[in-house]
Write an enzyme that holds these catalytic residues in place. Sequence first.
Site, PDB file in Angstrom:
ATOM      1  N   TRP A 149       1.018  -1.193  -0.100  1.00  0.00           N
ATOM      2  CA  TRP A 149       0.049   0.012  -0.051  1.00  0.00           C
ATOM      3  C   TRP A 149       0.999   1.249   0.120  1.00  0.00           C
ATOM      4  O   TRP A 149       1.756   1.266   0.930  1.00  0.00           O
ATOM      5  CB  TRP A 149      -0.839   0.063   1.314  1.00  0.00           C
ATOM      6  CG  TRP A 149      -1.821   0.978   1.380  1.00  0.00           C
ATOM      7  CD1 TRP A 149      -2.720   1.782   0.334  1.00  0.00           C
ATOM      8  CD2 TRP A 149      -2.206   1.887   2.565  1.00  0.00           C
ATOM      9  NE1 TRP A 149      -3.372   2.511   0.942  1.00  0.00           N
ATOM     10  CE2 TRP A 149      -3.072   2.781   2.108  1.00  0.00           C
ATOM     11  CE3 TRP A 149      -1.529   1.584   3.940  1.00  0.00           C
ATOM     12  CZ2 TRP A 149      -3.640   3.659   3.105  1.00  0.00           C
ATOM     13  CZ3 TRP A 149      -2.318   2.651   4.622  1.00  0.00           C
ATOM     14  CH2 TRP A 149      -3.023   3.710   4.495  1.00  0.00           C
ATOM     15  N   ASP A 230      -0.123  -4.831  10.393  1.00  0.00           N
ATOM     16  CA  ASP A 230      -1.164  -3.813   9.985  1.00  0.00           C
ATOM     17  C   ASP A 230      -2.465  -4.761   9.612  1.00  0.00           C
ATOM     18  O   ASP A 230      -2.333  -5.189   8.439  1.00  0.00           O
ATOM     19  CB  ASP A 230      -0.797  -2.964   8.877  1.00  0.00           C
ATOM     20  CG  ASP A 230      -2.007  -2.157   8.199  1.00  0.00           C
ATOM     21  OD1 ASP A 230      -2.929  -1.779   9.050  1.00  0.00           O
ATOM     22  OD2 ASP A 230      -1.594  -1.299   7.362  1.00  0.00           O
ATOM     23  N   LYS A 265     -13.514  -1.284   7.468  1.00  0.00           N
ATOM     24  CA  LYS A 265     -14.330  -2.224   6.685  1.00  0.00           C
ATOM     25  C   LYS A 265     -15.248  -3.053   7.176  1.00  0.00           C
ATOM     26  O   LYS A 265     -16.553  -3.212   6.727  1.00  0.00           O
ATOM     27  CB  LYS A 265     -13.205  -2.771   5.762  1.00  0.00           C
ATOM     28  CG  LYS A 265     -12.329  -2.065   4.664  1.00  0.00           C
ATOM     29  CD  LYS A 265     -11.416  -1.143   5.187  1.00  0.00           C
ATOM     30  CE  LYS A 265     -10.612  -0.528   4.124  1.00  0.00           C
ATOM     31  NZ  LYS A 265      -9.671   0.493   4.602  1.00  0.00           N
TER      32      LYS A 265
END
Length: 420
Positions: A149, A230, A265
Amino acid sequence: MCPYWRLLFRARFSYGPFIMFEHLPQYAGDPIFGLNDAFHQNAHPQKINLTIGLYYDDAGRIPVLPSVAAVERRLVDDPSPRVYLPMEGLAPYRSAVQKVVFGADSQVVAQGKVATIQTLGGTGALKVGADFLKTAYPDSEVWISDPAWDNHHAIFGGAGFQTRSYPYYDPATKGLAFDAMMSCLRGLPSRAIVLLHPCCHNPTGVDLSREQWGEVIAVLQERGLIPFLDIAYQGMGDGMEEDAYAVRAMAQAGLTVLVANSFSKNLSVYGERCGGLSVVCGSSTEADLVLGQLKAVVRRIYSSAPWHGGHVVSGVLNDAALHGQWLEEVAAMRVRMAQTRTLVHEQLSVKLPGYDADYFIRQRGMFTYSGLLHEQLLALRERHGVYIIDSGRIAVPGLNTHNVGHFTDALADVIGESAR
């Protein structure tokens, strides 16, 4: 004022104010958001947006989870003052984070060895963790998967770290480059910081097996490395408990580990900015010391986490009935994405015989790394209105039973054309 200085003053200031920042470079913008804007301007009647990591239901809508809506109704019916939360965040929120991430029966939590704060989403957790580590280990480097990312490099680079990449994805197999990854980790110096994804790797969707995590943990211990995990998609890979395996295995192994988690999410509360940062320490005394330092970092960045999001998340996770309902809601998301992957695989097997589409069902979570070439991505956008970011990462929730046929037709067209 003497004539000389009067003349110099007029020459310098008589044509308008200082231009103080014209020397700064133009911000190029985020390429994903830029591509998202281009999608909305496209007039194709069957266009599909597979760029941004948002969960959509089968009707193409971002859901408001019923468990979340229930808590919000309670907050409306029984209003409270919107006071500042403590720097470390809402206490029941923080305890809920620990249970979700480390497990309800976690020994390190029971022993008080985990310092946890409420953060501004998972991104805020990474930022606080990066600033904390820069104070504790200013000469360390941060090692991030290749690919990654993009914001991982930006966050840790912005904290003053030199960031580097370790091998992760193998384009030839569309799987994990595990041997190369391990070779790199074995060569890192003590106290190097290693950023890892416990599940649903962004951007590839390629995860480690439990056996591979065991090998990684052994190297982390042997080399004295600092793992920073993460976990932004817990529950969207194999299950809420299963997806936290690496976190819990590292804690059980006695590693000092940082964990950034997000509820954006799995609770569909993106704009509420709900995340957490936890640091597993060697003792409760060390955890108290770390908590104080995390609060100091928070104070100099944003002072206090959001009240509304904190109470919403806490309300869902600390109510037994709503917590159970939420787990069922996340399971439904996970099942839908798995079914979509299977459907894509089945249709491509028919429309593109000979094309290896197994990566759609081997990879997991919200993303699939397709390996599509730049010219193929352009053709998908221009001819079919199918938008995928330049890396070839596909946001799986953008697909559903209504548009998957158009998507596989489009892939069959551009991939078949390249093969001819």
